[in-house]
Design a protein around this motif. Sequence first.
Motif, mmCIF file in Angstrom:
data_model
loop_
_atom_site.group_PDB
_atom_site.id
_atom_site.type_symbol
_atom_site.label_atom_id
_atom_site.label_comp_id
_atom_site.label_asym_id
_atom_site.label_seq_id
_atom_site.Cartn_x
_atom_site.Cartn_y
_atom_site.Cartn_z
ATOM 1 N N MET A 1 -9.736 -9.632 -1.571
ATOM 2 C CA MET A 1 -10.715 -8.597 -1.868
ATOM 3 C C MET A 1 -10.732 -7.734 -1.329
ATOM 4 O O MET A 1 -10.709 -6.074 -1.994
ATOM 5 C CB MET A 1 -12.163 -8.861 -1.989
ATOM 6 C CG MET A 1 -12.324 -11.083 -2.815
ATOM 7 S SD MET A 1 -11.944 -10.310 -4.340
ATOM 8 C CE MET A 1 -11.359 -12.062 -5.036
ATOM 9 N N SER A 2 -10.132 -7.459 -0.237
ATOM 10 C CA SER A 2 -11.203 -6.539 0.502
ATOM 11 C C SER A 2 -9.633 -5.138 0.144
ATOM 12 O O SER A 2 -9.404 -3.776 -0.156
ATOM 13 C CB SER A 2 -11.183 -6.328 1.816
ATOM 14 O OG SER A 2 -10.266 -7.542 2.344
ATOM 15 N N PHE A 3 -7.906 -5.673 0.015
ATOM 16 C CA PHE A 3 -7.480 -5.720 -0.176
ATOM 17 C C PHE A 3 -7.290 -5.036 -1.210
ATOM 18 O O PHE A 3 -6.520 -2.978 -1.367
ATOM 19 C CB PHE A 3 -5.904 -6.036 0.195
ATOM 20 C CG PHE A 3 -4.848 -5.189 -0.234
ATOM 21 C CD1 PHE A 3 -4.149 -4.341 0.662
ATOM 22 C CD2 PHE A 3 -3.774 -5.812 -1.028
ATOM 23 C CE1 PHE A 3 -3.210 -3.432 0.482
ATOM 24 C CE2 PHE A 3 -3.109 -5.226 -1.272
ATOM 25 C CZ PHE A 3 -2.548 -3.827 -1.037
ATOM 26 N N ARG B 1 1.001 -1.645 -0.056
ATOM 27 C CA ARG B 1 0.191 -0.304 0.043
ATOM 28 C C ARG B 1 0.842 1.108 0.026
ATOM 29 O O ARG B 1 0.279 2.323 -1.132
ATOM 30 C CB ARG B 1 -0.900 0.196 1.063
ATOM 31 C CG ARG B 1 -2.175 0.871 1.085
ATOM 32 C CD ARG B 1 -2.860 1.159 2.109
ATOM 33 N NE ARG B 1 -1.804 1.243 3.953
ATOM 34 C CZ ARG B 1 -1.873 2.174 3.948
ATOM 35 N NH1 ARG B 1 -2.190 3.704 2.745
ATOM 36 N NH2 ARG B 1 -0.668 2.473 5.663
ATOM 37 N N ARG C 1 -9.525 -3.945 -2.994
ATOM 38 C CA ARG C 1 -10.163 -2.358 -3.411
ATOM 39 C C ARG C 1 -9.990 -1.202 -2.447
ATOM 40 O O ARG C 1 -10.347 -0.080 -3.264
ATOM 41 C CB ARG C 1 -12.273 -3.137 -2.178
ATOM 42 C CG ARG C 1 -12.784 -1.448 -2.295
ATOM 43 C CD ARG C 1 -13.825 -2.102 -1.976
ATOM 44 N NE ARG C 1 -13.444 -1.077 -0.221
ATOM 45 C CZ ARG C 1 -14.050 0.067 0.006
ATOM 46 N NH1 ARG C 1 -15.568 -0.186 -1.092
ATOM 47 N NH2 ARG C 1 -14.103 0.619 1.496
ATOM 48 N N ASN C 2 -9.068 -1.564 -1.353
ATOM 49 C CA ASN C 2 -8.940 -0.486 -0.706
ATOM 50 C C ASN C 2 -7.542 0.260 -1.442
ATOM 51 O O ASN C 2 -6.900 1.628 -1.188
ATOM 52 C CB ASN C 2 -7.800 -1.069 0.459
ATOM 53 C CG ASN C 2 -7.969 -0.287 1.231
ATOM 54 O OD1 ASN C 2 -6.712 1.095 1.245
ATOM 55 N ND2 ASN C 2 -8.752 0.172 2.197
#
Lengths: 277, 252
Positions: free
Chosen positions: B199-201, B183, B203-204
Motif C-alpha cells: 500500500m505505501s508503495f 519507481r 501511494r508513493n
Amino acid sequence: MQILAETNLFDFDLVIKQIPDLLKYLPVTLELAALAMCIGIVLGLLLAVIRLKKIPVLRQIAAFYISIIRGTPAIVQLYIAYFGIPMFLKYMNLNHGTNFDISAFPGFACAVFAMGFNESAYNAETIRAALGSVDRGQIEAASAIGMTYPQMLRRIILPEAMTVALPGLGNSFIGLIKGTSLAFTCAVVEMTAQGKIMGGRTYRYFEVYVSLAIIYWAVTIIVEQLLKFLERRLELPEQIDKAATSEAERQEEKEAENYKYDSDTKFEKKLSEQYST
Amino acid sequence: MIAIRNLKKSFRNNTVLDGIDLDINKGDVVGIIGPSGTGKSTLLRCIDRLETPEEGEITIDGKTIPLSKHDRKQTLELRRQTGMVFQRFNLFERKTALENVMEGLVTVQKKSKQEAKELAMQELERVGMSAWSEHYPKHLSGGQQQRVAIARALAMKPQLLLLDEPTSALDPELVGEVLETIRSIANEGFTMLLVSHEMSFVRNVANRVIFLDNGKIVEDGTPEEVFEHPKSQRAKDFFAKMYLMKQPEYTI
Ligand SMILES: Nc1ncnc2c1ncn2[C@@H]1O[C@H](COP(=O)(O)OP(=O)(O)OP(=O)(O)O)[C@@H](O)[C@H]1O
Ligand SMILES: [Mg+2]
C-alpha cells in the motif's frame, strides 16, 4: 572350448572374421534408421502440436492415424508400404496422368517411409508430453511480448521441450536401429539380411547371428554415449562470472538497498491509527 | 489516452469483472488495489488478451480493438503495444538475461541482432542488471529476475505497462530493489497499471488509485483520496483489516 573346437560345433574365429563383411552393410542400417527417425520426429512433432492445440478435424485424423499405427505390427506396415506404394503410384499414373516410374521407386524408400510413419506415432506421445511440460508462465510471457505461436514454438517451447524429450527419443532411435532388420520385407539388404545371406552360404547361421549381436550391441553403446554427450551439451552452465559493474550501477544498487521508503512508515502508522479506531 | 470500455469477464457462474470502464492518461501510474480474488489479475490479463472476456473493448493509440473477439492480428497488435510483468517473473529459462530482453526485439520487432543487443543492454542498465547479462534465470535471485523481466517488457516500448503484483513472490529483503526499479521507470513517464499489495508503495508511486471490489471500480481518485478518505464502506473495511493486521509492528 576344447570340445567346441574339436567337434567343430562353434567356430568362434568365424564370428570375428565375419564382422568386417557385415560392417559393410552397417551404413545401410544406419541410413535407414536415421532417415526414418527424421520422418518420425517431424511428423511426430506435427501430430503432437495438432493434439496439443486441439485443432479441429486434424485432431481426429491424427488420433485415427496414431490408433492405426499403434494397432498394427511393424512388419505388416512394411509389407503394406512395399506393395501399397507402387500400387498407389500406378493408380495415380492411370487416373491422373502422372508419370511416376514405378520400377525406380526403391524398396529402400518404402522401408524408410514405413518405419518413419511407425516411429512418428510413438514419438508424437513423447513430444506431446515434452511440449506440455514447458511451464505456462514462459508461454504467457512470450505471448505478452507479441510472439506468434510458431515463433514461440521454435524459440521458446522447443528448445526447452527438447531437453525433456531427448532421452525418450534417444531410446526409440536405439529401438529403430534394431528394428531396421525388418527391412528385408521391402527387399532391402541391410546388415541382418546380409547376415542371413552369408549364413546361407556357409550354413553357419549361429555364428553369423552372434556376429550380428556383437555389432548391434556395440552400435547401441556408441549411440548411448552420443546421447549422453548431447544431453550434457544441452545443460545450462552451472555457474557464470558476473561482469564488471559500472560506477553508475553501483550507485543505483546502493540506492536500491537503502530504498525503504522511510517516509511511508509514517504514512502507514497514520493510516493504521485512523482505521483502527 | 487509453480507454477500456465495458469489460466483462466471468468464470462460469462467477462474475469477476462486471462492466469495467477505465480511462488512463498518458504517463499515468494507476495503482489497483482490492481484496484477494476480486479480479485484479484478471483485469490485467484481459487487457493483454491472456484471458478472453465476454465483452469489452480497448482503445489504444487511436485504434479500438475488441477484447472479446479472438482476432489473431488484433490480438498480436494489442500485445505489441502492451507490456506485462508477472508475479512469478516468467523469464525464458533457456535464455540468458540479455537474450531474454533481446527476444522480442528480434522476433517481434525484427530488429537486427546487433541493434537488439545494444538496446537490450541499455534496458538492462536501466534496471541495474547489465553486469548479469550472461546469466541464466536459474543463476539470478528473484529480485534480479524480476528486474530482467521489467527490462524485457520495457524494451518493447509499450504504450501501457501492466504489472501484476511484481513483488509478492519475492523475499522481503528483495522487495526494495524491485520497487526502486519500478519507481524510477514511473518517473520516466511510462504509463502503468500496477496491481500491488504494497500500500505505501502504491501511494508513493501512483498518481491515481483504483479500488476494485465485486467486479466493479468502487473507489477512484488520488492516493490521498482513496487511502485517507475512502467513500465506500468496502474500502474502509479493507483498509481496517489490512492495517489491523499490520498494527503490532508499530506498537512495539
Ligand atoms: N482460470 C480460472 N478459472 C476459474 N476461475 C478463475 C480462473 N482464474 C481466476 N478465477 C477466479 O476469478 C477470481 C478473480 O481472480 P484474480 O486472480 O483476478 O483475483 P486477484 O484480485 O488478482 O486476487 P489476488 O489478490 O489474490 O491475486 C477469483 O475468484 C478466481 O477464483
Ligand atoms: Mg492476482
